[in-house]
Write a protein that holds these residues in place. Structure first.
Motif, PDB file in Angstrom:
ATOM      1  N   ASP A   1      -8.277  17.881  -0.846  1.00 11.81           N
ATOM      2  CA  ASP A   1      -9.143  18.665  -0.355  1.00 11.81           C
ATOM      3  C   ASP A   1     -10.113  18.219   0.814  1.00 11.81           C
ATOM      4  N   LYS A   2     -10.667  17.081   0.958  1.00 17.30           N
ATOM      5  CA  LYS A   2     -11.590  16.638   1.804  1.00 17.30           C
ATOM      6  C   LYS A   2     -10.886  16.626   3.301  1.00 17.30           C
ATOM      7  N   LYS A   3      -9.881  16.035   3.298  1.00 17.72           N
ATOM      8  CA  LYS A   3      -9.106  15.635   4.570  1.00 17.72           C
ATOM      9  C   LYS A   3      -8.744  17.096   5.254  1.00 17.72           C
ATOM     10  N   SER A   4      -8.188  17.977   4.025  1.00 17.43           N
ATOM     11  CA  SER A   4      -7.872  19.397   4.490  1.00 17.43           C
ATOM     12  C   SER A   4      -8.859  20.067   5.549  1.00 17.43           C
TER      13      SER A   4
ATOM     14  N   PHE B 210       0.304  14.050  -9.090  1.00 12.76           N
ATOM     15  CA  PHE B 210      -0.581  14.094  -7.906  1.00 12.76           C
ATOM     16  C   PHE B 210      -2.010  14.602  -8.519  1.00 12.76           C
ATOM     17  N   GLU B 211      -3.069  13.706  -8.306  1.00 10.14           N
ATOM     18  CA  GLU B 211      -4.409  14.003  -8.480  1.00 10.14           C
ATOM     19  C   GLU B 211      -5.388  13.977  -7.728  1.00 10.14           C
ATOM     20  N   ALA B 212      -4.856  13.221  -6.574  1.00 11.71           N
ATOM     21  CA  ALA B 212      -5.746  13.065  -5.309  1.00 11.71           C
ATOM     22  C   ALA B 212      -4.982  12.806  -4.179  1.00 11.71           C
ATOM     23  N   GLU B 213      -5.789  12.593  -2.950  1.00 12.17           N
ATOM     24  CA  GLU B 213      -4.882  12.342  -1.927  1.00 12.17           C
ATOM     25  C   GLU B 213      -3.845  11.351  -1.874  1.00 12.17           C
TER      26      GLU B 213
ATOM     27  N   GLU C 168      -4.965  25.063   0.864  1.00 14.34           N
ATOM     28  CA  GLU C 168      -3.587  25.060   1.071  1.00 14.34           C
ATOM     29  C   GLU C 168      -2.935  23.963   0.700  1.00 14.34           C
ATOM     30  N   TYR C 169      -3.733  22.695   0.621  1.00 16.50           N
ATOM     31  CA  TYR C 169      -2.994  21.416   0.130  1.00 16.50           C
ATOM     32  C   TYR C 169      -2.417  21.484  -1.107  1.00 16.50           C
TER      33      TYR C 169
END
Ligand code: BG6
Length: 327
Positions: free
Chosen positions: A261-264, A218-221, A274-275
């Motif tokens: 990060d952005k969506k969180s 995992f490196e991104a959404e 927290e993601y």
């Protein structure tokens, strides 16, 4: 040879398994399951949602957001929300269906359950549609959920959904156990068992792709629906030296989700950082609808184990996994 007991060492406390009904801080009712070796789990009647699963050291294995709202009508952010009668967003139904924000009842008299008799610690819940539910999804059903802790701590969820329409109508649904696992650091996690599979990418207009490479990292959404996923998947957390082994039955697909990060930042009930400490791996039946005639019942089961990480990567060769069905 039996182990010698020194007379000076304190006696090992004898624990027994228990099932207790209690209330959380906001007054929501929950059932606490404890098994003899010290593992425990909690299930809220609101949502029929498992909100805790702890090992014998008291470590929490499921992620629940520090900002989770334990108040209807919001679904609780974390644990194992149940998506029914739909996963995702289609038609008039609310996203991920309504089961996750309804009050379930204790099922005092469930029909016989073909279970392992060694499992003595469990709770049975039931959801039936209200008049309001029938307006948005005009079908009569009985959804029975058993949440069990096996001796040794494995968490087992079994769902049985029956069509109780009396007018001869079939119904179809999609389903997911939206499982939030607690992880040390998302960028250190590997998922084995999904490599080489086809998936629909929710972040790419639901286009179909084929997974490449060794294991999922995992490196991104990420928001993918893996099709025909094997019955056994491993989620390896090197830092915590822990591997989650997820087994499933009756649930062909597996959704993997992390908002990053952005969506969180746009989610009211998830902390900005927290993601990093969660990963959703969701046994699901999404791409092919499940259809039941009146009187018919469907069953979907998930079993979660948390084992020390000496569990080697590579053990989950998809071929071997498919041959070695354990249900
Ligand atoms: C995942 C979906 O299962 O759930 C995502 O694949 C979705 O698309 C996520 O964003 C969270 O949904 P919700 O409704 O709980 O915020």
């Amino acid at each position: 040879m039996a182990a010698a007991t020194s007379s000076s060492s304190p006696p090992t406390p004898q624990r027994s398994s228990s099932v207790e009904r209690t209330k959380g801080p906001t007054g929501l009712e929950k059932i606490v399951l404890r098994e003899a070796r010290g593992w425990s789990a909690e299930v809220h009647l609101y949502g029929g949602q498992v909100t805790s699963w702890k090992n014998d050291h008291g470590d929490e294995l499921l992620f629940v957001s520090s900002k989770a709202i334990f108040k209807p009508p919001k679904a609780i952010r974390g644990g194992i929300p149940i998506c029914f009668p739909q996963f995702g967003t289609q038609g008039n139904l609310e996203k991920h269906g309504f089961a996750r924000n309804r009050f379930w009842a204790i099922d005092d008299n469930p029909p016989p359950f073909p279970v392992n008799t060694a499992i003595k610690t469990f709770a049975d819940l039931i959801l039936k549609p209200s008049e309001e539910d029938l307006k948005v999804w005009p079908h009569s059903f009985e959804f029975r959920l058993r949440v069990a802790l096996a001796p040794g701590g494995d968490l087992i969820l079994t769902s049985r959904i029956r069509n109780t329409n009396i007018d001869g109508r079939t119904f179809s649904f999609t389903f997911a156990y939206h499982t939030y696992l607690s992880v040390s650091d998302i960028s250190e996690i590997r998922v084995e068992g999904l490599e080489t599979l086809d998936y629909f990418d929710n972040l790419n207009e639901k286009e179909r792709f084929t997974e490449q490479g060794d294991a999922i990292v995992f490196e991104a959404e990420v928001d993918k629906i893996y099709l025909d996923a094997p019955s056994k998947i491993a989620i390896i957390d090197h830092e915590k030296k822990r591997t989650y082994v997820l087994r499933k039955d009756g649930l062909p697909d597996t959704v993997v989700w992390n908002p990053w990060d952005k969506k969180s930042k746009n989610m009211q009930d998830l902390g900005d950082e927290e993601y990093k400490h969660m990963l959703c791996v969701e046994p699901a039946a999404v791409e092919k609808l499940i259809t039941l005639k009146p009187g018919e019942e469907w069953k979907g089961r998930m079993e979660l184990s948390a084992v020390p990480s000496s569990y080697c990567s590579g053990q989950l060769d998809p071929e071997k996994v498919l041959q070695g069905l354990e249900f």
